[in-house]
Design a protein around this motif. Structure first.
Motif, mmCIF file in Angstrom:
data_model
loop_
_atom_site.group_PDB
_atom_site.id
_atom_site.type_symbol
_atom_site.label_atom_id
_atom_site.label_comp_id
_atom_site.label_asym_id
_atom_site.label_seq_id
_atom_site.Cartn_x
_atom_site.Cartn_y
_atom_site.Cartn_z
ATOM 1 N N LEU A 1 -5.458 0.275 -8.340
ATOM 2 C CA LEU A 1 -4.491 -1.284 -7.895
ATOM 3 C C LEU A 1 -3.447 -1.941 -9.583
ATOM 4 C CD1 LEU A 1 -3.400 -3.458 -6.625
ATOM 5 C CD2 LEU A 1 -5.307 -4.984 -7.250
ATOM 6 N N PHE B 1 -1.287 -1.583 -4.396
ATOM 7 C CA PHE B 1 -2.484 -0.795 -3.745
ATOM 8 C C PHE B 1 -2.046 1.229 -3.594
ATOM 9 C CE2 PHE B 1 -5.364 -4.091 -2.377
ATOM 10 C CZ PHE B 1 -6.114 -3.906 -3.493
ATOM 11 N N PHE C 1 1.060 -1.301 -0.250
ATOM 12 C CA PHE C 1 -0.299 0.679 0.329
ATOM 13 C C PHE C 1 0.894 1.210 0.055
ATOM 14 C CE2 PHE C 1 -1.906 -3.405 1.946
ATOM 15 C CZ PHE C 1 -3.362 -3.190 1.410
ATOM 16 N N ALA D 1 -9.685 1.677 -5.700
ATOM 17 C CA ALA D 1 -8.485 2.428 -5.483
ATOM 18 C C ALA D 1 -8.112 2.104 -6.899
ATOM 19 C CB ALA D 1 -8.769 1.476 -4.704
ATOM 20 N N LYS E 1 -11.378 4.764 0.753
ATOM 21 C CA LYS E 1 -10.525 4.249 0.037
ATOM 22 C C LYS E 1 -10.125 2.722 0.179
ATOM 23 C CE LYS E 1 -9.407 7.296 -3.845
ATOM 24 N NZ LYS E 1 -9.241 7.058 -5.009
ATOM 25 N N LEU E 2 -9.736 2.615 1.669
ATOM 26 C CA LEU E 2 -9.591 1.572 2.204
ATOM 27 C C LEU E 2 -11.285 0.440 1.846
ATOM 28 C CD1 LEU E 2 -7.786 2.006 5.762
ATOM 29 C CD2 LEU E 2 -7.421 0.784 3.464
ATOM 30 N N LEU F 1 -9.205 -7.757 -1.459
ATOM 31 C CA LEU F 1 -8.500 -8.090 -0.787
ATOM 32 C C LEU F 1 -8.491 -9.143 0.488
ATOM 33 C CD1 LEU F 1 -5.287 -7.853 -0.762
ATOM 34 C CD2 LEU F 1 -5.304 -5.864 1.927
ATOM 35 N N VAL G 1 -10.543 -1.963 -0.702
ATOM 36 C CA VAL G 1 -9.560 -2.476 -0.855
ATOM 37 C C VAL G 1 -10.021 -3.618 -0.014
ATOM 38 C CG1 VAL G 1 -7.155 -3.027 0.496
ATOM 39 C CG2 VAL G 1 -7.686 -0.972 -0.428
#
Lengths: 244, 244
Positions: free
Chosen positions: A140, A145, A69, A138, A157-158, A165, A161
């Motif tokens: 990638l 990321f 990240f 996000a 944005k998490l 993920l 993720v």
């Protein structure tokens, strides 16, 4: 797509973090996202806004860890060099992403400038994850990321993720708080560590705290092993202020 | 002795920082100490409590930067491996420091244990700086200050660092706050960056802040150059909310 990883690294970018202007605050958010899904954050590096340095870190971290990240350096100005650096890390060029370009043009309409459009740049080959299911997609590329440094946007944005993920087994974590000094606990802790080899045992003294003196933590991907270590410790230590 | 350095690196040690249990808070204190004395913090790395890994980081950072600070892993328990790791980095063994041993024995008297005495261990060849002039001396070996992670003690040990470390020229830093979006400032910022090549210009958008939209920072070791860049920017941008 969903990325599967056992380990993660963070590359936090920004002169302001190394000059004492800003307190770093994204790492703990990232760590708290990764832990329950079973991805182990094994390393974090903070570097200045330096394209070559960022490129070389991205290359090394991407090679050595399951997922990487980056945080910071993705805005419109001269000190935002992360996109260029990540592209350089993978030997690709920087291109306008059509989806991001549309978002930027919709937002700024006839006021749109080259600076605004810089926010639609991505390394060639990058994909946007979470376009359909997260408010803020996000970026990638390979296993990296690329996230912004502004804490409010980083957090948003998490969400993208989180849905793209997956780790292996979630980490279980328990803690016991005791009113005993850390040094006095050492023989017992050594015994607990020896008896529960699969469990990571942490010992954290607390200064200036009236309710307890030491926090003992138990972490592993095997939740039963964590419970067993916690119970063993609390039984042997006798008095515990509280457990979490 | 006084160490003279232009650049610094920090190695922050602790599983709790990578698992999201604890918010890292020592780096900003270190950065704020270094900046006014003219030492540039160029890198920070956060790693788990792993002896080999810490040793290898210490070796690399000590070689590549003027001065290194470790934070964490120096207590009495099994997860405190920094002293051993730093010793290993320099190929020396770990010894009891007589001064620290006396402090520990005075404090714990007949209750003293092997665990307490672990807090008097240092890598062979280390010296204590600030024994005479700081309340809490700091451990220095070669160009590496070995500091504890507990924030209250870390801060106290920085007093010893402050009196035994010298940089070159102090950094000057100014900032202007404007109610203009970052992207709109880009052409002007590019011009300022080009006109003031010795000054590091930073641009930081602020979300959810009513009083301004972007903070522009000016940093350099030449204070006159910083003032000139700030004045140039404020004159050209027209309206500024405030300067610092």
């Amino acid at each position: 797509m969903t990325l599967v990883a056992e380990t993660a690294a963070a590359l936090v970018i920004g002169n302001e973090l190394l000059s004492g202007k800003t307190q770093e605050s994204n790492l703990i958010e990232l760590a708290r996202l990764l832990r329950p899904i079973g991805v182990r954050l094994v390393r974090a590096v903070i570097v200045p806004d330096d394209t070559e340095l960022i490129a070389s870190e991205v290359r090394a971290l991407s090679r050595d860890t399951g997922v990487v990240f980056t945080s910071g350096g993705v805005g419109p100005t001269h000190d935002d060099v992360t996109i260029e650096a990540v592209a350089r890390a993978f030997g690709v060029d920087v291109v306008l992403d059509p989806y991001l370009e549309r978002l930027v043009r919709e937002r700024y309409a006839e006021r749109v400038t080259e600076a605004h459009l810089r926010m639609a740049l991505v390394p060639r080959g990058a994909e946007l994850v979470g376009v359909s299911d997260a408010k803020w997609p996000a970026t990638l590329i390979r296993n990296v990321f690329v996230l912004p440094g502004v804490p409010e946007i980083f957090r948003m944005k998490l969400d993208a993720v989180r849905t793209h993920l997956r780790g292996t087994q979630p980490f279980a974590s328990r803690a016991a708080f005791v009113a005993i000094e850390e040094a006095e606990l050492k023989p017992l802790l050594d015994a607990i560590v020896a008896a529960h080899p699969g469990v990571e045992v942490g010992s954290y003294p607390k200064w200036l705290e009236p309710s307890y003196k030491t926090k003992i933590t138990f972490d592993a991907q095997d939740a039963n092993a964590v419970e067993a270590a916690l119970l063993d410790f609390t039984a042997r230590v006798g008095k515990v202020v509280r457990v979490e």
